[in-house]
Motif scaffolding. Structure first.
Motif, PDB file in Angstrom:
ATOM      1  N   ALA A  22       0.835  -1.212   0.000  1.00  0.00           N
ATOM      2  CA  ALA A  22       0.000   0.000   0.000  1.00  0.00           C
ATOM      3  C   ALA A  22       0.867   1.258   0.000  1.00  0.00           C
ATOM      4  O   ALA A  22       2.066   1.210   0.284  1.00  0.00           O
ATOM      5  CB  ALA A  22      -0.903  -0.001   1.226  1.00  0.00           C
ATOM      6  N   LEU A  23       0.238   2.363  -0.307  1.00  0.00           N
ATOM      7  CA  LEU A  23       0.952   3.646  -0.321  1.00  0.00           C
ATOM      8  C   LEU A  23       1.259   4.108   1.100  1.00  0.00           C
ATOM      9  O   LEU A  23       2.370   4.504   1.411  1.00  0.00           O
ATOM     10  CB  LEU A  23       0.079   4.697  -1.025  1.00  0.00           C
ATOM     11  CG  LEU A  23       0.791   5.967  -1.456  1.00  0.00           C
ATOM     12  CD1 LEU A  23       1.808   5.680  -2.557  1.00  0.00           C
ATOM     13  CD2 LEU A  23      -0.223   6.996  -1.924  1.00  0.00           C
ATOM     14  N   HIS A  24       0.243   4.054   1.950  1.00  0.00           N
ATOM     15  CA  HIS A  24       0.453   4.506   3.321  1.00  0.00           C
ATOM     16  C   HIS A  24      -0.605   3.900   4.230  1.00  0.00           C
ATOM     17  O   HIS A  24      -1.785   4.186   4.080  1.00  0.00           O
ATOM     18  CB  HIS A  24       0.387   6.031   3.408  1.00  0.00           C
ATOM     19  CG  HIS A  24       1.006   6.561   4.667  1.00  0.00           C
ATOM     20  ND1 HIS A  24       0.364   6.510   5.871  1.00  0.00           N
ATOM     21  CD2 HIS A  24       2.218   7.107   4.894  1.00  0.00           C
ATOM     22  CE1 HIS A  24       1.176   7.022   6.798  1.00  0.00           C
ATOM     23  NE2 HIS A  24       2.298   7.392   6.235  1.00  0.00           N
ATOM     24  N   GLU A  25      -0.167   3.064   5.165  1.00  0.00           N
ATOM     25  CA  GLU A  25      -1.116   2.417   6.073  1.00  0.00           C
ATOM     26  C   GLU A  25      -0.977   2.986   7.468  1.00  0.00           C
ATOM     27  O   GLU A  25       0.142   3.203   7.942  1.00  0.00           O
ATOM     28  CB  GLU A  25      -0.817   0.918   6.154  1.00  0.00           C
ATOM     29  CG  GLU A  25      -1.247   0.153   4.940  1.00  0.00           C
ATOM     30  CD  GLU A  25      -0.712  -1.290   4.969  1.00  0.00           C
ATOM     31  OE1 GLU A  25      -1.379  -2.145   4.401  1.00  0.00           O
ATOM     32  OE2 GLU A  25       0.354  -1.532   5.563  1.00  0.00           O
ATOM     33  N   PRO A  26      -2.104   3.189   8.156  1.00  0.00           N
ATOM     34  CA  PRO A  26      -2.010   3.603   9.556  1.00  0.00           C
ATOM     35  C   PRO A  26      -1.527   2.426  10.408  1.00  0.00           C
ATOM     36  O   PRO A  26      -1.597   1.277   9.984  1.00  0.00           O
ATOM     37  CB  PRO A  26      -3.446   3.990   9.911  1.00  0.00           C
ATOM     38  CG  PRO A  26      -4.300   3.210   8.971  1.00  0.00           C
ATOM     39  CD  PRO A  26      -3.495   3.012   7.714  1.00  0.00           C
ATOM     40  N   GLU A  27      -1.046   2.753  11.597  1.00  0.00           N
ATOM     41  CA  GLU A  27      -0.518   1.734  12.509  1.00  0.00           C
ATOM     42  C   GLU A  27      -1.142   1.939  13.876  1.00  0.00           C
ATOM     43  O   GLU A  27      -1.146   3.057  14.374  1.00  0.00           O
ATOM     44  CB  GLU A  27       0.993   1.979  12.659  1.00  0.00           C
ATOM     45  CG  GLU A  27       1.846   0.839  12.241  1.00  0.00           C
ATOM     46  CD  GLU A  27       3.311   1.167  12.422  1.00  0.00           C
ATOM     47  OE1 GLU A  27       3.740   1.453  13.548  1.00  0.00           O
ATOM     48  OE2 GLU A  27       4.024   1.151  11.401  1.00  0.00           O
ATOM     49  N   PHE A  28      -1.666   0.863  14.460  1.00  0.00           N
ATOM     50  CA  PHE A  28      -2.268   0.985  15.796  1.00  0.00           C
ATOM     51  C   PHE A  28      -1.598  -0.018  16.718  1.00  0.00           C
ATOM     52  O   PHE A  28      -2.150  -1.060  17.032  1.00  0.00           O
ATOM     53  CB  PHE A  28      -3.785   0.749  15.723  1.00  0.00           C
ATOM     54  CG  PHE A  28      -4.471   1.655  14.735  1.00  0.00           C
ATOM     55  CD1 PHE A  28      -4.628   3.007  15.005  1.00  0.00           C
ATOM     56  CD2 PHE A  28      -4.942   1.164  13.526  1.00  0.00           C
ATOM     57  CE1 PHE A  28      -5.247   3.860  14.097  1.00  0.00           C
ATOM     58  CE2 PHE A  28      -5.565   2.000  12.609  1.00  0.00           C
ATOM     59  CZ  PHE A  28      -5.712   3.342  12.891  1.00  0.00           C
ATOM     60  N   GLN A  29      -0.394   0.278  17.151  1.00  0.00           N
ATOM     61  CA  GLN A  29       0.346  -0.682  17.971  1.00  0.00           C
ATOM     62  C   GLN A  29       0.620  -0.170  19.366  1.00  0.00           C
ATOM     63  O   GLN A  29       1.387  -0.748  20.112  1.00  0.00           O
ATOM     64  CB  GLN A  29       1.656  -1.035  17.264  1.00  0.00           C
ATOM     65  CG  GLN A  29       1.396  -1.910  16.049  1.00  0.00           C
ATOM     66  CD  GLN A  29       2.648  -2.162  15.246  1.00  0.00           C
ATOM     67  OE1 GLN A  29       3.734  -1.758  15.637  1.00  0.00           O
ATOM     68  NE2 GLN A  29       2.491  -2.831  14.127  1.00  0.00           N
ATOM     69  N   GLY A  30      -0.027   0.943  19.715  1.00  0.00           N
ATOM     70  CA  GLY A  30       0.162   1.495  21.049  1.00  0.00           C
ATOM     71  C   GLY A  30      -1.070   1.258  21.911  1.00  0.00           C
ATOM     72  O   GLY A  30      -1.649   0.167  21.903  1.00  0.00           O
ATOM     73  N   ARG A  31      -1.511   2.304  22.610  1.00  0.00           N
ATOM     74  CA  ARG A  31      -2.609   2.141  23.563  1.00  0.00           C
ATOM     75  C   ARG A  31      -3.958   2.559  22.982  1.00  0.00           C
ATOM     76  O   ARG A  31      -4.882   2.922  23.721  1.00  0.00           O
ATOM     77  CB  ARG A  31      -2.274   2.958  24.814  1.00  0.00           C
ATOM     78  CG  ARG A  31      -0.917   2.538  25.396  1.00  0.00           C
ATOM     79  CD  ARG A  31      -0.481   3.382  26.572  1.00  0.00           C
ATOM     80  NE  ARG A  31      -1.254   3.063  27.766  1.00  0.00           N
ATOM     81  CZ  ARG A  31      -1.080   3.648  28.947  1.00  0.00           C
ATOM     82  NH1 ARG A  31      -0.148   4.575  29.084  1.00  0.00           N
ATOM     83  NH2 ARG A  31      -1.823   3.317  29.985  1.00  0.00           N
ATOM     84  N   GLU A  32      -4.074   2.488  21.625  1.00  0.00           N
ATOM     85  CA  GLU A  32      -5.295   2.940  20.968  1.00  0.00           C
ATOM     86  C   GLU A  32      -6.546   2.274  21.535  1.00  0.00           C
ATOM     87  O   GLU A  32      -7.522   2.937  21.891  1.00  0.00           O
ATOM     88  CB  GLU A  32      -5.221   2.686  19.449  1.00  0.00           C
ATOM     89  CG  GLU A  32      -4.333   3.651  18.681  1.00  0.00           C
ATOM     90  CD  GLU A  32      -2.863   3.258  18.685  1.00  0.00           C
ATOM     91  OE1 GLU A  32      -2.511   2.245  19.334  1.00  0.00           O
ATOM     92  OE2 GLU A  32      -2.053   3.964  18.051  1.00  0.00           O
ATOM     93  N   LYS A  33      -6.535   0.924  21.610  1.00  0.00           N
ATOM     94  CA  LYS A  33      -7.740   0.206  22.066  1.00  0.00           C
ATOM     95  C   LYS A  33      -8.069   0.579  23.507  1.00  0.00           C
ATOM     96  O   LYS A  33      -9.235   0.738  23.871  1.00  0.00           O
ATOM     97  CB  LYS A  33      -7.539  -1.303  21.955  1.00  0.00           C
ATOM     98  CG  LYS A  33      -7.820  -1.815  20.568  1.00  0.00           C
ATOM     99  CD  LYS A  33      -7.791  -3.336  20.533  1.00  0.00           C
ATOM    100  CE  LYS A  33      -7.878  -3.835  19.102  1.00  0.00           C
ATOM    101  NZ  LYS A  33      -7.344  -5.198  18.970  1.00  0.00           N
ATOM    102  N   GLU A  34      -7.040   0.675  24.307  1.00  0.00           N
ATOM    103  CA  GLU A  34      -7.232   1.006  25.726  1.00  0.00           C
ATOM    104  C   GLU A  34      -7.921   2.361  25.889  1.00  0.00           C
ATOM    105  O   GLU A  34      -8.923   2.483  26.599  1.00  0.00           O
ATOM    106  CB  GLU A  34      -5.851   1.037  26.395  1.00  0.00           C
ATOM    107  CG  GLU A  34      -5.857   1.292  27.889  1.00  0.00           C
ATOM    108  CD  GLU A  34      -4.435   1.541  28.403  1.00  0.00           C
ATOM    109  OE1 GLU A  34      -4.271   2.381  29.301  1.00  0.00           O
ATOM    110  OE2 GLU A  34      -3.488   0.903  27.888  1.00  0.00           O
ATOM    111  N   TYR A  35      -7.418   3.373  25.194  1.00  0.00           N
ATOM    112  CA  TYR A  35      -7.976   4.721  25.339  1.00  0.00           C
ATOM    113  C   TYR A  35      -9.372   4.812  24.738  1.00  0.00           C
ATOM    114  O   TYR A  35     -10.261   5.440  25.308  1.00  0.00           O
ATOM    115  CB  TYR A  35      -7.068   5.762  24.673  1.00  0.00           C
ATOM    116  CG  TYR A  35      -5.737   5.967  25.351  1.00  0.00           C
ATOM    117  CD1 TYR A  35      -5.453   5.417  26.600  1.00  0.00           C
ATOM    118  CD2 TYR A  35      -4.746   6.721  24.729  1.00  0.00           C
ATOM    119  CE1 TYR A  35      -4.221   5.610  27.202  1.00  0.00           C
ATOM    120  CE2 TYR A  35      -3.513   6.928  25.334  1.00  0.00           C
ATOM    121  CZ  TYR A  35      -3.251   6.363  26.565  1.00  0.00           C
ATOM    122  OH  TYR A  35      -2.037   6.559  27.138  1.00  0.00           O
ATOM    123  N   VAL A  36      -9.567   4.175  23.566  1.00  0.00           N
ATOM    124  CA  VAL A  36     -10.878   4.265  22.926  1.00  0.00           C
ATOM    125  C   VAL A  36     -11.913   3.531  23.780  1.00  0.00           C
ATOM    126  O   VAL A  36     -13.031   4.028  23.975  1.00  0.00           O
ATOM    127  CB  VAL A  36     -10.840   3.718  21.479  1.00  0.00           C
ATOM    128  CG1 VAL A  36     -12.241   3.576  20.909  1.00  0.00           C
ATOM    129  CG2 VAL A  36     -10.012   4.651  20.590  1.00  0.00           C
TER     130      VAL A  36
END
Ligand SMILES: *Cc1c(COP(=O)(O)O)cnc(C)c1O
Length: 393
Positions: A22-36
């Protein structure tokens, strides 16, 4: 091997042999799930909540701006930034011809007129010296106001855009703005993590706009922010983006036509986690750019675009310059797509879009040639890790 195949071979040296890149993919490897999920559990998902305040202070701290005001998207951030600079219907606002459409649209939302400016090759951004020469020819200063002698309209502001993450040469532009009494609004939508002479982009003009759309260096799903060092402007930005409601525990008093542009708490929660990871992601993006630079060293058919010397880029979207015109460029695009590599050209010049044809513009020679040469190539931060592993193996 033809030139396009050689370019694809060099790209593959860096990105590896995955079927689709892909050209540019986001990355969710931090505390995203926890905060959301904390946000969902709290019940405060919308226009009030602690994550918005936290995201704003994290942004201010990271960029060094005195204040940051989070909003629904980067386009809204630009719209309000222009309002903060008192852009009025019928005014002209200078902006690069080579930019994403949002830059010019924000001007149109103010019923002002985009006036298109040329780019320079070593930044891909607005050319401050060429602009200076141009304004000396067309502007009359009267009572501290710049008038375009040709159109008889006021020139109120200029919006440099830090293209693909690379900083515009701001010092000479600041001088132009001072000479002609024009407000400087930075479109820093692509340049979170980019510095101009040690200062974060978006904090040098009177106001700066960031974007956290899904394709940007960090994302809040959709989102943006206004940066400024001026408390009064920040307070006004907050007021305008929250329906111009006077603070009161129960009454609804709105003292002007405001906007519902506030960033929801849910998005800000995602943003806090993303921002925590930004320094590390930025480092990987810069490492990836180095890998591309060495893969394209000595290549005659394509040049990897390198940050200007006066700054440090976030290398948001990596770019190749492929000389030889549109036909050559399109052949490279087709060949890379056949190989599963997502590449794309830059935007069409804004004054070539139907709604902006015939708008005021200076000579656009450099922007026109860059438009035919620039190709964006896969730039996800995670590609840096795989490139490093392959080199080690
Ligand atoms: C992404 C972008 C914007 C607008 O951002 P949104 O959040 O998508 O509204 C504005 N200007 C430039 C140059 C951009 O790349």
């Amino acid at each position: 091997m033809d030139a396009a195949q050689d370019i694809v071979r060099r790209l593959r040296l860096v990105v590896g042999d995955a079927a689709q890149v892909a050209l540019h993919e986001p990355e969710f490897q931090g505390r995203e799930k926890e905060y959301v999920s904390d946000c969902v559990q709290s019940g405060w998902v919308s226009s009030v909540g602690k994550y918005v305040d936290r995201f704003e202070s994290m942004l201010a701290e990271y960029t060094g701006a005195k204040r940051a005001v989070a909003v629904v998207n980067g386009t809204a951030a630009l719209h309000i930034s222009l309002k903060l600079c008192d852009v009025q219907p019928g005014d002209e606002v200078l902006c690069p011809a080579l930019s994403f459409v949002a830059t010019a649209n924000a001007i149109s939302y103010c019923q002002a007129i985009p006036h298109f400016v040329d780019s320079e090759r070593y930044t891909l951004g607005l050319d401050p010296r060429k602009l200076d020469g141009y304004l000396r020819k067309i502007v009359t200063l009267r009572n501290g106001v710049a008038w375009n002698r040709l159109s008889r309209r006021r020139i109120r502001a200029v919006i440099p855009m830090h293209t693909l993450g690379h900083p515009v040469d701001l010092d000479p532009l600041v001088e132009v703005c001072e000479r002609f009494k024009i407000a400087l609004v930075e479109d820093a939508a692509e340049s979170l993590g980019t510095y101009y002479k040690q200062r974060h982009t978006g904090t040098i003009g009177r106001v700066g706009a960031l974007s956290f759309n899904g394709n940007k260096i960090i994302t809040t799903g959709g989102g943006g922010a206004i940066l400024t060092n001026d408390d009064a402007l920040a307070d006004r930005a907050k007021h305008l983006t929250t329906t111009a409601k006077r603070a009161h525990r129960w009454e609804y008093v709105h003292d002007e036509v405001g906007f519902n542009y506030r960033m929801p708490n849910l998005n800000a929660a995602l943003g806090c986690a993303q921002l925590e990871r930004l320094p590390e992601m930025r480092a990987r993006k810069r490492a990836l750019a180095l890998q591309f630079a060495s893969a394209f060293a000595g290549c005659n058919d394509a040049k990897f675009f390198i940050e200007p010397q006066f700054g440090e880029s976030n290398y948001w979207l990596n770019a190749l310059l492929v000389p030889g015109g549109k036909v050559v460029r399109d052949h490279v695009l087709a060949t890379s797509h056949e190989s599963g590599l997502m590449t794309r050209p830059v935007w069409d010049l804004l004054p070539d879009l139907p709604m902006y044809q015939g708008h005021p513009q200076m000579d656009l020679t450099v922007a026109r040639s860059l438009q035919k040469e620039v190709i964006n190539i896969p730039s996800s931060a995670r590609l840096a890790a795989s490139a490093a592993e392959r080199q080690a193996a």
